[in-house]
Write a protein that holds these residues in place. Structure first.
Motif, PDB file in Angstrom:
ATOM      1  N   PRO A 359     -13.252 -39.655  34.623  1.00 10.88           N
ATOM      2  CA  PRO A 359     -13.657 -40.947  34.538  1.00 10.88           C
ATOM      3  C   PRO A 359     -12.328 -41.956  34.452  1.00 10.88           C
ATOM      4  N   PHE A 360     -11.051 -41.080  34.535  1.00 15.93           N
ATOM      5  CA  PHE A 360      -9.767 -42.272  33.955  1.00 15.93           C
ATOM      6  C   PHE A 360      -9.494 -42.671  35.395  1.00 15.93           C
ATOM      7  N   ALA A 361     -10.155 -41.361  36.969  1.00 18.39           N
ATOM      8  CA  ALA A 361      -9.722 -42.070  38.025  1.00 18.39           C
ATOM      9  C   ALA A 361     -10.581 -42.740  38.793  1.00 18.39           C
ATOM     10  N   MET A 362     -12.071 -42.611  37.938  1.00 23.08           N
ATOM     11  CA  MET A 362     -12.712 -43.726  38.317  1.00 23.08           C
ATOM     12  C   MET A 362     -12.697 -44.815  38.264  1.00 23.08           C
ATOM     13  N   THR A 363     -12.416 -45.087  36.600  1.00 24.50           N
ATOM     14  CA  THR A 363     -12.134 -46.552  36.284  1.00 24.50           C
ATOM     15  C   THR A 363     -11.230 -47.373  37.206  1.00 24.50           C
ATOM     16  N   GLN A 364     -10.059 -46.601  37.181  1.00 33.12           N
ATOM     17  CA  GLN A 364      -8.958 -46.590  38.667  1.00 33.12           C
ATOM     18  C   GLN A 364      -9.623 -47.616  39.263  1.00 33.12           C
ATOM     19  N   CYS A 365     -10.038 -47.287  40.366  1.00 35.06           N
ATOM     20  CA  CYS A 365     -11.190 -47.276  41.572  1.00 35.06           C
ATOM     21  C   CYS A 365     -11.389 -48.821  41.252  1.00 35.06           C
ATOM     22  N   LEU A 366     -12.574 -48.372  39.730  1.00 32.72           N
ATOM     23  CA  LEU A 366     -13.289 -49.721  39.986  1.00 32.72           C
ATOM     24  C   LEU A 366     -12.453 -51.000  39.190  1.00 32.72           C
ATOM     25  N   ASP A 388       0.689 -45.853  26.291  1.00 35.26           N
ATOM     26  CA  ASP A 388      -0.297 -44.974  25.604  1.00 35.26           C
ATOM     27  C   ASP A 388      -0.877 -46.253  24.589  1.00 35.26           C
ATOM     28  N   GLY A 389      -0.548 -47.097  24.547  1.00 34.37           N
ATOM     29  CA  GLY A 389      -1.102 -48.171  23.462  1.00 34.37           C
ATOM     30  C   GLY A 389      -2.818 -48.795  24.055  1.00 34.37           C
ATOM     31  N   ALA A 390      -1.889 -48.959  25.449  1.00 35.94           N
ATOM     32  CA  ALA A 390      -3.333 -49.796  26.706  1.00 35.94           C
ATOM     33  C   ALA A 390      -4.479 -48.891  26.601  1.00 35.94           C
ATOM     34  N   LEU A 391      -3.920 -47.432  27.312  1.00 34.99           N
ATOM     35  CA  LEU A 391      -4.824 -46.561  27.462  1.00 34.99           C
ATOM     36  C   LEU A 391      -5.894 -46.612  26.308  1.00 34.99           C
ATOM     37  N   LYS A 392      -5.665 -46.140  25.109  1.00 38.67           N
ATOM     38  CA  LYS A 392      -6.469 -46.378  23.902  1.00 38.67           C
ATOM     39  C   LYS A 392      -7.277 -47.441  23.684  1.00 38.67           C
ATOM     40  N   VAL A 393      -6.978 -49.148  23.724  1.00 39.79           N
ATOM     41  CA  VAL A 393      -7.473 -50.025  24.137  1.00 39.79           C
ATOM     42  C   VAL A 393      -8.162 -49.796  25.693  1.00 39.79           C
ATOM     43  N   LEU A 394      -7.846 -49.746  26.783  1.00 37.15           N
ATOM     44  CA  LEU A 394      -8.957 -49.972  27.656  1.00 37.15           C
ATOM     45  C   LEU A 394     -10.114 -49.035  27.350  1.00 37.15           C
ATOM     46  N   GLN A 395     -10.144 -47.238  26.581  1.00 39.32           N
ATOM     47  CA  GLN A 395     -10.775 -46.522  25.639  1.00 39.32           C
ATOM     48  C   GLN A 395     -12.321 -47.357  25.799  1.00 39.32           C
ATOM     49  N   GLU A 396     -11.821 -47.866  23.951  1.00 35.07           N
ATOM     50  CA  GLU A 396     -12.567 -48.963  23.278  1.00 35.07           C
ATOM     51  C   GLU A 396     -13.188 -50.115  23.724  1.00 35.07           C
ATOM     52  N   ARG A 397     -12.681 -50.722  24.679  1.00 31.41           N
ATOM     53  CA  ARG A 397     -13.089 -51.316  25.516  1.00 31.41           C
ATOM     54  C   ARG A 397     -14.102 -51.494  26.408  1.00 31.41           C
ATOM     55  N   LEU A 398     -14.308 -50.172  27.373  1.00 26.35           N
ATOM     56  CA  LEU A 398     -14.617 -49.357  27.598  1.00 26.35           C
ATOM     57  C   LEU A 398     -16.413 -48.750  27.343  1.00 26.35           C
ATOM     58  N   LEU A 399     -15.769 -48.242  26.048  1.00 30.86           N
ATOM     59  CA  LEU A 399     -17.134 -47.455  25.683  1.00 30.86           C
ATOM     60  C   LEU A 399     -17.843 -49.067  25.037  1.00 30.86           C
ATOM     61  N   ALA A 400     -17.307 -50.269  24.759  1.00 30.65           N
ATOM     62  CA  ALA A 400     -17.999 -51.224  23.990  1.00 30.65           C
ATOM     63  C   ALA A 400     -19.077 -51.776  25.324  1.00 30.65           C
ATOM     64  N   SER A 401     -18.214 -51.764  26.286  1.00 27.69           N
ATOM     65  CA  SER A 401     -19.105 -52.272  27.539  1.00 27.69           C
ATOM     66  C   SER A 401     -19.894 -51.532  27.917  1.00 27.69           C
ATOM     67  N   ASP A 402     -20.571 -50.491  28.222  1.00 30.64           N
ATOM     68  CA  ASP A 402     -21.296 -49.813  28.810  1.00 30.64           C
ATOM     69  C   ASP A 402     -22.073 -48.798  28.710  1.00 30.64           C
ATOM     70  N   PRO A 403     -23.073 -48.553  28.200  1.00 31.09           N
ATOM     71  CA  PRO A 403     -23.248 -46.675  27.235  1.00 31.09           C
ATOM     72  C   PRO A 403     -22.843 -46.445  28.126  1.00 31.09           C
ATOM     73  N   LEU A 404     -22.894 -46.713  29.981  1.00 34.07           N
ATOM     74  CA  LEU A 404     -22.586 -44.936  30.748  1.00 34.07           C
ATOM     75  C   LEU A 404     -21.042 -43.974  30.265  1.00 34.07           C
TER      76      LEU A 404
END
Length: 597
Positions: A359-366, A388-404
């Motif tokens: 999923p991280f690799a996919m996110t980087q491509c998008l 690492d801080g950005a990674l944590k925030v990115l995870q939170e943002r992605l979870l909030a953005s799309d149920p997928l």
């Protein structure tokens, strides 16, 4: 969040004018060094002769496009270090053959042949059921014999030229023997389809097994999943045979017949046969059905899956003393079961956006190539590569953005079946529920089982229940018993993750790009290839012992599917047949020419 950092790719070419400002901010000495490396690489590529082919094969897959900084999305022909793209790979040794077949596939005669072939295959209702018995005992398998007759009548040249073996009666292995000792490779598909609900037949525009062609769509169950892949593979091989092609590397076709149910009778037996015949780790790569092309804001993404989530259905069974409902206990078995269900649903599995995960690799491509991606999220994704801080925030943002993302980043759980009680005035002596789990790429069956034990043991203790979990006694109790078990014994670990580096992945990526860019319907447009995580499971789970390089990709657009899979009005766009055959042909020729072991 700061400005996006320059995208220091390894690709050849000059900096794009669109990103001159990012390039110019790099230290001059570093720019000189980077360009020197590019020039040296080009010189080595130009000077390579056949004697140095194994050493100089890499430039053939050289990363596409020019270097540039990240200001908005990148165009598909510009490379990104966070989503490496290899250039289109056209066959070289068989270039003339490939070009001749490109012309043939664009003809109306070939299109009609392909439509007829898929329609004939769809007209055979090869349904597989969850409750199918073994082959030889359950007569419902007999319909596959009719499909075999249709395939042999449609592709007599393939049957005459390749070695055909039937495994467990209805599994098909085609072996196209190569002239060298290089590892064989496998193209896979499945013959079966999900059953059609008799109550929905009237909702179909055309009979679900008509194979009707209306000028645009080929209608019927299996037209999308997965007879289109099977037919296109056979069409490609038939066309190559017609042109006199003889492979250097052995090609194996593996067609199971119960992918839509258990996968045991079909691919399970095929895998055993192949392992006994060729041995473990004997296959260079395997390509099966999978995800598709999709257009996002004008940029086309191809999404081959490089891994699959695991699987576990857990049955929770409550047993208590019965009796008359006029003298009830505080909690019946159904009431107690509800406590366990609530505990499961109130404690979902945590998500994990790991840098080493698909999923991280996919996110980087998008983030790199999706023109619709929010700019602040694009910048955050770039920072998350090392921060690492950005990674944590990115995870939170992605979870909030799309149920997928919730489904992709963690183990999911869904209570799908509940039953209990036999009469309104009798206390239920037994109640049960089945919880379906799709196990995260980073987890395991054992970890999931332990999670459930840790979660539900306190509930059992609270209500004085004995807990037996997956065959082991966990707690004691005098008021009844709760059992956790593997429902139907279908547990499956998450798949191994296929490497995405030079080798089979680069070859697949190059073949996708070559087929796409040479398509007469795409006007030389480009495509981005990104790794994907499959949330479902395919027959590939039977083949893990054969190769580390398993891909799941179907060369079709999501818009080539009329109404989705496993539903009413399944239909497949006819024009996609030609394009799929073009891809399989280039892939076969490229693998045959490759220097893979």
């Amino acid at each position: 969040m700061g400005l996006p950092q320059p995208d220091l790719c390894k690709a050849t070419g000059r900096a794009s004018r669109k990103h001159d400002s990012s390039w110019s901010r790099l230290p001059f000495a570093f720019r000189v060094l980077l360009c020197s490396l590019v020039v040296i690489s080009l010189v080595l590529y130009k000077s390579c002769g056949s004697a140095f082919l194994p050493i100089c094969h890499l430039p053939r897959f050289w990363l596409a496009g020019s270097c540039s900084g990240l200001a908005g999305s990148l165009p598909p022909d510009v490379n990104s270090t966070t989503c490496p793209q290899w250039a289109a790979l056209q066959p070289t040794k068989h270039r003339g053959l490939s070009e001749d077949l490109d012309v043939a596939y664009n003809s109306e005669d070939f299109k009609q042949k392909a439509i007829q072939a898929l329609g004939d295959a769809v007209r055979v209702p090869t349904e597989s059921y969850d409750d199918n018995g073994p082959v030889g005992e359950d007569s419902r398998w007999d319909t596959f014999a009719e499909l075999h007759q249709v395939l042999q009548a449609t592709f007599p040249r393939v049957y005459e030229s390749l070695n055909v073996t039937k495994v467990n009666t209805y599994g098909l292995i085609f072996q196209w023997q190569g002239s060298t000792t290089a590892k064989p490779y496998i193209l896979a598909a499945h013959q079966d389809v999900v059953p059609v609900d008799g109550q929905t037949v009237k909702e179909w525009k055309h009979d679900p097994y008509s194979g009707h062609y209306d000028g645009t769509w080929i209608w019927g169950r299996g037209s999308c999943d997965d007879k289109s892949d099977l037919v296109r593979q056979l069409l490609a091989i038939d066309s190559l045979l017609k042109q006199g092609f003889s492979p250097a590397r052995t090609l194996i076709l593996a067609y199971g017949f119960d992918e839509e149910s258990k996968g045991i009778e079909g691919a399970g037996h095929l895998a055993q046969y192949l392992e006994e015949t060729y041995g473990r780790d004997s296959i260079a790569l395997l390509l099966d059905e999978g995800d598709l092309y999709t257009d996002i804001g004008g940029t086309v993404f191809a999404t081959p899956s490089i891994s699959e989530k695991g699987y576990l259905d857990v049955q929770i069974t409550l047993s208590t003393l019965g009796g008359h409902s006029s003298i009830p206990p505080s909690h019946t078995s159904i009431g107690l079961l509800s406590r366990f269900i609530a505990a499961v649903e109130d404690n979902p599995h945590p998500a994990d956006l790991s840098r080493t995960g698909t999923p991280f690799a996919m996110t980087q491509c998008l983030a790199a190539y999706n023109p619709m991606y929010p700019e602040d999220l694009r910048v955050l994704a770039r920072k998350a590569v090392t921060d690492d801080g950005a990674l944590k925030v990115l995870q939170e943002r992605l979870l909030a953005s799309d149920p997928l993302y919730k489904a992709m980043l963690g183990t999911t759980q869904a209570v799908d079946l509940v039953e209990g009680g036999v009469k309104v005035n009798a206390l239920p002596e037994r109640a049960s529920a089945v919880v379906n789990h799709r196990i995260a790429e980073h987890s395991s069956v054992g970890e999931l089982q332990q999670h459930l034990i840790d979660l539900l043991a306190p509930v059992a203790v609270k209500y004085d229940l004995a807990l037996v979990a997956f065959g082991n006694n966990v707690t004691c109790g005098g008021s009844g018993q709760v059992i956790l078990s593997d429902f139907l014994g279908a547990a499956l670990e998450p798949s191994p993750v296929t490497p995405t580096e030079y080798g089979p992945w680069a070859l697949l990526q190059g073949s996708i790009k070559a087929a796409f860019e040479s398509s007469p319907t795409r006007n030389s447009s480009k495509v981005v290839v990104m790794p994907y995580l499959s949330l479902g499971n395919t027959d590939t789970h039977s083949y893990w012992n054969l190769t580390n390089h398993i891909f799941r990709f179907s060369p079709s657009f999501d818009t080539d599917v009329y109404n989705g899979l496993h539903t009413v009005n399944e239909a497949y766009r006819a024009d996609s047949l030609n394009e799929g055959v073009r891809f399989y042909t280039k892939f076969i020729l490229n693998v045959d020419e490759s220097d893979l072991p």
